[in-house]
Every structure is written in C-alpha cells, then in structure tokens.
Design a protein around this motif. Structure first.
Motif, PDB file in Angstrom:
ATOM      1  N   ALA A  67       1.095  -1.124  -0.009  1.00  0.00           N
ATOM      2  CA  ALA A  67      -0.129   0.099  -0.036  1.00  0.00           C
ATOM      3  C   ALA A  67       0.788   1.248   0.027  1.00  0.00           C
ATOM      4  O   ALA A  67       0.571   2.266  -0.694  1.00  0.00           O
ATOM      5  N   SER A  68       1.947   1.353   0.869  1.00  0.00           N
ATOM      6  CA  SER A  68       2.685   2.325   0.778  1.00  0.00           C
ATOM      7  C   SER A  68       3.460   2.755  -0.476  1.00  0.00           C
ATOM      8  O   SER A  68       3.478   3.978  -1.196  1.00  0.00           O
ATOM      9  N   GLU A  69       3.917   1.395  -1.184  1.00  0.00           N
ATOM     10  CA  GLU A  69       4.812   1.555  -2.399  1.00  0.00           C
ATOM     11  C   GLU A  69       3.633   2.150  -3.539  1.00  0.00           C
ATOM     12  O   GLU A  69       3.851   2.749  -4.193  1.00  0.00           O
ATOM     13  N   ALA A  70       2.482   1.648  -3.376  1.00  0.00           N
ATOM     14  CA  ALA A  70       1.391   1.927  -4.322  1.00  0.00           C
ATOM     15  C   ALA A  70       1.101   3.538  -4.098  1.00  0.00           C
ATOM     16  O   ALA A  70       1.206   4.206  -5.356  1.00  0.00           O
ATOM     17  N   SER A  71       1.065   3.986  -3.028  1.00  0.00           N
ATOM     18  CA  SER A  71       0.894   5.491  -2.835  1.00  0.00           C
ATOM     19  C   SER A  71       1.851   6.418  -3.242  1.00  0.00           C
ATOM     20  O   SER A  71       1.704   7.350  -3.915  1.00  0.00           O
ATOM     21  N   GLU A  72       3.251   5.845  -3.274  1.00  0.00           N
ATOM     22  CA  GLU A  72       4.444   6.661  -3.582  1.00  0.00           C
ATOM     23  C   GLU A  72       4.235   6.816  -5.149  1.00  0.00           C
ATOM     24  O   GLU A  72       4.725   7.646  -5.743  1.00  0.00           O
ATOM     25  N   MET A  73       3.611   5.638  -5.887  1.00  0.00           N
ATOM     26  CA  MET A  73       3.790   5.623  -7.291  1.00  0.00           C
ATOM     27  C   MET A  73       2.561   6.228  -7.773  1.00  0.00           C
ATOM     28  O   MET A  73       2.541   6.723  -9.187  1.00  0.00           O
ATOM     29  N   GLY A  74       1.470   6.885  -7.052  1.00  0.00           N
ATOM     30  CA  GLY A  74       0.433   7.784  -7.417  1.00  0.00           C
ATOM     31  C   GLY A  74      -1.033   7.005  -7.487  1.00  0.00           C
ATOM     32  O   GLY A  74      -1.810   7.698  -7.685  1.00  0.00           O
ATOM     33  N   PHE A  75      -0.834   5.806  -7.165  1.00  0.00           N
ATOM     34  CA  PHE A  75      -2.179   5.122  -6.981  1.00  0.00           C
ATOM     35  C   PHE A  75      -2.751   5.553  -5.809  1.00  0.00           C
ATOM     36  O   PHE A  75      -2.388   6.004  -4.785  1.00  0.00           O
ATOM     37  N   VAL A  76      -4.173   5.770  -5.902  1.00  0.00           N
ATOM     38  CA  VAL A  76      -5.280   6.108  -4.716  1.00  0.00           C
ATOM     39  C   VAL A  76      -6.185   5.262  -4.711  1.00  0.00           C
ATOM     40  O   VAL A  76      -6.605   4.414  -5.673  1.00  0.00           O
ATOM     41  N   GLN A  77      -6.702   5.139  -3.366  1.00  0.00           N
ATOM     42  CA  GLN A  77      -7.630   4.116  -3.062  1.00  0.00           C
ATOM     43  C   GLN A  77      -8.882   4.711  -3.557  1.00  0.00           C
ATOM     44  O   GLN A  77      -9.415   5.829  -3.558  1.00  0.00           O
ATOM     45  N   SER A  78      -9.806   3.886  -4.099  1.00  0.00           N
ATOM     46  CA  SER A  78     -11.018   4.145  -4.841  1.00  0.00           C
ATOM     47  C   SER A  78     -12.002   4.445  -3.718  1.00  0.00           C
ATOM     48  O   SER A  78     -12.251   3.590  -2.776  1.00  0.00           O
ATOM     49  N   LYS A  79     -12.932   5.565  -3.643  1.00  0.00           N
ATOM     50  CA  LYS A  79     -13.796   5.858  -2.778  1.00  0.00           C
ATOM     51  C   LYS A  79     -14.896   5.232  -2.753  1.00  0.00           C
ATOM     52  O   LYS A  79     -15.808   4.909  -1.812  1.00  0.00           O
ATOM     53  N   SER A  80     -15.454   4.887  -4.196  1.00  0.00           N
ATOM     54  CA  SER A  80     -16.748   4.362  -4.417  1.00  0.00           C
ATOM     55  C   SER A  80     -16.642   3.118  -5.120  1.00  0.00           C
ATOM     56  O   SER A  80     -15.921   2.934  -6.366  1.00  0.00           O
ATOM     57  N   PRO A  81     -17.372   2.026  -4.661  1.00  0.00           N
ATOM     58  CA  PRO A  81     -17.127   0.765  -5.325  1.00  0.00           C
ATOM     59  C   PRO A  81     -17.866   0.804  -6.712  1.00  0.00           C
ATOM     60  O   PRO A  81     -18.962   1.572  -6.717  1.00  0.00           O
TER      61      PRO A  81
END
Length: 93
Positions: A67-81
């Motif tokens: 998760a921390s690597e993904a956030s560093e690469m610019g990925f964001v968590q989807s708020k709505s499914p």
C-alpha cells in the motif's frame, strides 16, 4: 627349526601390511573430515542467506508495504465501489 622362522616372518609381514593399510585409511578419513567441515560451513552459510531472503520476501509482500509503495507511485484508493446493476449480454441472438 625352519618352521618357527617362517611363521614369525609371515606374522611380521602381515603386521607390516596391516599397519600400512591402517595408515592409508587414517589419512583418507582425515582429509574427508576436512572436506566435510567445509561443506557443512557452506550449508550453514546458504541456510543463513535463505533465512534472510525469506524475511525480505515476507516484508516486501506485506499489505502495508504494498500500500505504501502504491501510494508513492501515485495510485489512490477508490472511494466508491463499481457496481454493475444490469448483467451484460453474453451473446446476441
């Protein structure tokens, strides 16, 4: 009178022969022990490396690390499914 000398000579020859065989066997065993010790040291070293690598794999595959690597690469968590309300047709008739 000759029989005791022959008997003693044969016994001495057997003793000398067996002593030579014992020396050769002891020499062979001692060099094998040295090689065995080196191999055991190599096995211990490889086992230690395997343990370190296994720990690194477990650390890097942890969800928090991913998760921390993904956030560093610019990925964001989807708020709505994403929800599909209507099934899509599989084939046209």
């Amino acid at each position: 009178m000759k029989k005791p000398f022959v008997f003693i000579g044969i016994n001495i020859a057997i003793i000398v022969g067996l002593s030579i065989v014992q020396v050769i066997a002891a020499n062979s065993i001692s060099t094998t022990g040295i090689q065995l010790s080196r191999i055991e040291d190599q096995i211990a070293s490889v086992k230690k490396e395997n343990t370190i690598i296994r720990e690194q794999v477990l650390t890097l595959s942890a969800l928090t690390t991913i998760a921390s690597e993904a956030s560093e690469m610019g990925f964001v968590q989807s708020k709505s499914p994403l929800v599909v309300t209507q099934p899509l047709p599989l084939a046209r008739q």
